[in-house]
Design an enzyme around this catalytic site. Structure first.
Site, short mmCIF file in Angstrom:
data_model
loop_
_atom_site.label_atom_id
_atom_site.label_comp_id
_atom_site.label_asym_id
_atom_site.label_seq_id
_atom_site.Cartn_x
_atom_site.Cartn_y
_atom_site.Cartn_z
N THR A 17 0.82 -1.20 0.00
CA THR A 17 0.00 0.00 0.00
C THR A 17 0.86 1.25 0.00
O THR A 17 1.81 1.33 0.76
CB THR A 17 -0.85 0.01 1.29
N THR B 215 0.69 1.98 6.80
CA THR B 215 0.46 0.77 6.02
C THR B 215 0.46 -0.41 6.97
O THR B 215 0.99 -0.32 8.08
CB THR B 215 1.54 0.60 4.93
N GLY B 216 -0.11 -1.51 6.52
CA GLY B 216 -0.15 -2.70 7.36
C GLY B 216 -1.57 -3.17 7.59
O GLY B 216 -2.48 -2.79 6.83
N1 ASP Z 1 -3.60 -0.98 5.14
C1 ASP Z 1 -4.08 -1.76 4.04
C2 ASP Z 1 -5.40 -2.37 4.42
O1 ASP Z 1 -5.54 -2.84 5.55
C3 ASP Z 1 -3.16 -2.84 3.61
C4 ASP Z 1 -1.71 -2.51 3.51
O2 ASP Z 1 -1.23 -1.51 4.00
O3 ASP Z 1 -1.02 -3.28 2.88
O4 ASP Z 1 -6.25 -2.46 3.58
#
Ligand code: ASP
Length: 326
Positions: A185, A236-237
């Site tokens: 992301t 992100t995460g």
């Molecule tokens: N934060 C994003 C989600 O939970 C995913 C990611 O950061 O990879 O949709």
């Protein structure tokens, strides 16, 4: 290790080894860039192509808002980025559903969620901000709005993403994996020469998520937050953890209280660890933070969170400090 991860490690470690003696000593140097060096742009993960696109705008005195939008559009159009836009992994029913948000120096915000068939959700989010009295449009309504605004309807499911989904269906096990491709992301935050901040965030969400699932990325204050009096942050995460603690908002509020961006990043991540200690043991959240003086910070729950920083005409990738270590 996948090619992408190997590339990430090589790119990050390669640039650090060349440019940074602190890294060779096992330490990463958030906050070491000269104070007040504007403009500056930071992106989650090694999104140096995105920071480069943003820099083209910033270096010529352009607006941070234009820069973060331009930056987010880079992975959105990249079929090899399986976590954002075109080429993003679908949900468990095979639909590529996209989330994005954007916020400018005037405190205006726009967001789209569960948007299908549009390659650049970040630009649709900007249109929501600029062309409607609303902040957020979702699903079919967001698609109708995008089409009315002249965006093209496209098939975003690449052969690669379809194959990955077909393979996943054999076991249908849903378990987020720390730092895996599904966490590419983009959160991108910038300050321009006029000392104005903006931020953007764009994702296809967790790979093979439930249809209709929305994470933190399109939620103002969760995946991203900007306040021109204080600064800007993006995450992100695993979005569920960010949503429960409003991580980006929390970091920006720390800036408002006078914290250095590195401290702000650490406190926002610590809140997640305090509130969700068990989930934090097995999942990743990374955050990037910029203050109004052009200082930055980055921190993550788990090791392996990279970020790209363009400042002083140099575009570099770093690995953030983390709560857990290897
Ligand atoms: N934060 C994003 C989600 O939970 C995913 C990611 O950061 O990879 O949709």
């Amino acid at each position: 290790m996948s090619n992408r991860r190997r590339f990430l490690r090589q790119a990050v470690f390669g640039s650090l080894a060349l440019s940074n003696p602190a890294f060779l000593a096992g330490k990463t140097p958030p906050g070491k860039t000269p104070k007040g060096a504007l403009p500056v742009v930071i992106a989650t993960w090694d999104n140096r192509k995105a920071t480069a696109a943003a820099w083209e705008i910033l270096k010529n005195g352009g607006r941070a808002l234009d820069a973060v939008e331009a930056g987010a559009r880079v992975p959105e159009a990249d079929p090899n980025d399986t976590s954002v836009g075109y080429g993003g992994f679908p949900d468990r029913d095979g639909f590529v559903t996209l989330d994005a948000c954007i916020m400018d120096e005037l405190g205006r915000a726009g967001s789209v969620s569960c948007l299908q068939h549009i390659m650049h959700p970040i630009s649709v989010a900007r249109k929501v901000m600029e062309q409607t009295p609303h902040v957020m449009l979702v699903g079919e309504g967001a698609l109708q709005f995008a089409l009315n605004q002249g965006f093209k309807k496209e098939n975003l499911l690449t052969d690669n993403a379809r194959e990955a989904w077909e393979k996943w269906k054999i076991t249908s096990k849903y378990k987020p994996v720390i730092n895996w491709e599904r966490h590419d992301t983009i959160g991108i935050v910038a300050i321009d020469k006029a000392n104005n901040v903006s931020g953007a965030c764009s994702t296809s969400g967790m790979a093979f998520k439930m249809h209709g699932r929305v994470g933190d990325s399109p939620i103002i204050g969760a995946g991203m937050f900007a306040d021109n009096d204080a600064g800007v942050a993006a995450c992100t995460g695993l979005g569920e953890m960010v949503l429960r603690t409003m991580t980006s908002y929390l970091a920006v509020e720390e800036l408002r209280r006078g914290a250095h961006p590195q401290k702000a990043a650490e406190r926002a991540i610590m809140r997640i660890i305090e509130k969700m200690p068990e989930m934090a043991k097995e999942n990743q959240i990374g955050i990037v933070v910029l203050d109004k003086r052009g200082r930055h910070g980055a921190y993550s729950v788990q090791p392996g969170f990279a970020y790209a920083l363009y400042q002083n005409d140099e575009n570099k990738a770093f690995e953030a400090k983390s709560y857990y270590t290897k």
